[in-house]
Design a protein around this motif. Structure first.
Motif, short mmCIF file in Angstrom:
data_model
loop_
_atom_site.label_atom_id
_atom_site.label_comp_id
_atom_site.label_asym_id
_atom_site.label_seq_id
_atom_site.Cartn_x
_atom_site.Cartn_y
_atom_site.Cartn_z
N ILE A 1 0.85 -1.21 0.00
CA ILE A 1 0.00 0.00 0.00
C ILE A 1 0.88 1.25 0.00
N GLU A 2 1.92 1.25 0.85
CA GLU A 2 2.84 2.39 0.92
C GLU A 2 3.53 2.59 -0.43
N GLU A 3 3.97 1.48 -1.04
CA GLU A 3 4.63 1.57 -2.35
C GLU A 3 3.67 2.12 -3.40
N LYS A 4 2.43 1.63 -3.40
CA LYS A 4 1.44 2.12 -4.36
C LYS A 4 1.16 3.60 -4.13
N ALA A 5 1.03 3.97 -2.86
CA ALA A 5 0.77 5.38 -2.52
C ALA A 5 1.93 6.25 -2.99
N GLN A 6 3.14 5.74 -2.77
CA GLN A 6 4.33 6.49 -3.19
C GLN A 6 4.37 6.59 -4.72
N SER A 7 4.05 5.46 -5.37
CA SER A 7 4.02 5.42 -6.83
C SER A 7 2.98 6.41 -7.37
N GLN A 8 1.80 6.41 -6.71
CA GLN A 8 0.74 7.35 -7.14
C GLN A 8 1.18 8.79 -6.91
N ALA A 9 1.79 9.04 -5.77
CA ALA A 9 2.27 10.40 -5.48
C ALA A 9 3.29 10.82 -6.52
N SER A 10 4.18 9.88 -6.87
CA SER A 10 5.20 10.17 -7.88
C SER A 10 4.54 10.44 -9.23
N ALA A 11 3.54 9.63 -9.57
CA ALA A 11 2.82 9.81 -10.84
C ALA A 11 2.11 11.15 -10.84
N GLN A 12 1.51 11.51 -9.70
CA GLN A 12 0.83 12.80 -9.61
C GLN A 12 1.81 13.95 -9.76
N GLU A 13 2.98 13.77 -9.14
CA GLU A 13 4.03 14.79 -9.26
C GLU A 13 4.43 14.96 -10.72
N THR A 14 4.65 13.81 -11.39
CA THR A 14 5.04 13.82 -12.81
C THR A 14 3.96 14.51 -13.63
N CYS A 15 2.71 14.14 -13.35
CA CYS A 15 1.57 14.68 -14.06
C CYS A 15 1.50 16.19 -13.84
N LYS A 16 1.66 16.60 -12.60
CA LYS A 16 1.61 18.01 -12.23
C LYS A 16 2.70 18.77 -12.98
N SER A 17 3.91 18.16 -12.95
CA SER A 17 5.06 18.76 -13.62
C SER A 17 4.79 18.92 -15.11
N GLU A 18 4.20 17.86 -15.71
CA GLU A 18 3.88 17.92 -17.15
C GLU A 18 2.80 18.96 -17.45
N ASN A 19 1.83 19.06 -16.52
CA ASN A 19 0.77 20.07 -16.69
C ASN A 19 1.36 21.48 -16.65
N ILE A 20 2.30 21.67 -15.71
CA ILE A 20 2.95 22.98 -15.61
C ILE A 20 3.71 23.27 -16.90
N LYS A 21 4.45 22.27 -17.40
CA LYS A 21 5.21 22.42 -18.65
C LYS A 21 4.26 22.77 -19.79
N THR A 22 3.15 22.00 -19.82
CA THR A 22 2.17 22.21 -20.89
C THR A 22 1.62 23.62 -20.80
N GLU A 23 1.29 24.10 -19.56
CA GLU A 23 0.78 25.45 -19.38
C GLU A 23 1.81 26.49 -19.84
N ARG A 24 3.04 26.28 -19.47
CA ARG A 24 4.11 27.22 -19.84
C ARG A 24 4.30 27.24 -21.36
N THR A 25 4.24 26.00 -21.90
CA THR A 25 4.39 25.92 -23.35
C THR A 25 3.23 26.67 -24.01
N ALA A 26 2.03 26.50 -23.50
CA ALA A 26 0.85 27.18 -24.05
C ALA A 26 1.00 28.68 -23.88
N GLU A 27 1.44 29.11 -22.71
CA GLU A 27 1.64 30.55 -22.47
C GLU A 27 2.71 31.10 -23.43
#
Length: 147
Positions: free
Chosen positions: A112-138
């Motif tokens: 469960i901890e590993e999955k939670a960590q994996s999800q947190a990491s995926a969310q971080e990656t997703c967030k980071s990509e969203n920020i990149k995408t927003e910056r690219t759009a801007e």
């Protein structure tokens, strides 16, 4: 003289017969007494033998009972030890089951901890990509405005 001698011989003969009879009577008495003593001794020995046999029988019974008690005592001790061993084995089995259960729980918690960590990491990656995408759009908007 002849008559006196004859009388003396008769007296002597009579006394000899009396002496013989007394001696025989004494022999008979001694034999009877001896037999009586022998019978008493024999009777006494028979009683003694019977008592010895009775004592031996009592001893054998006591020994037999003592042996039976020892065997019973030994069997009770063995039963107690067997019970203790069974209880310990059961206790160990319970401890192993608890340990096994805790290990499974620990594994699940780790998963469960590993999955939670994996999800947190995926969310971080997703967030980071969203920020990149927003910056690219801007950046593209800025480019378009500039053009």
């Amino acid at each position: 003289k002849a008559q006196s001698q004859a009388s003396a011989q008769e007296t002597c003969k009579s006394e000899n017969i009396k002496t013989e009879r007394t001696a025989e009577s004494e022999e008979v008495d001694e034999k009877a007494q001896s037999q009586s003593s022998a019978q008493e001794i024999s009777k006494s020995e028979t009683i003694e033998t019977q008592r010895t046999i009775e004592i031996k029988e009592v001893d054998e019974k006591a020994q037999s009972q003592s042996s039976a008690q020892e065997i019973s005592k030994s069997e009770n001790i063995e039963t107690e030890r067997t019970t203790e061993i069974e209880e310990k084995a059961q206790s160990q089995a319970s401890v192993q089951e608890i340990s096994k259960s805790e290990n499974i729980e620990t594994e699940r918690t780790t998963e469960i901890e590993e999955k939670a960590q994996s999800q947190a990491s995926a969310q971080e990656t997703c967030k980071s990509e969203n920020i990149k995408t927003e910056r690219t759009a801007e950046s593209e908007e800025v480019d378009e405005k500039a053009q």
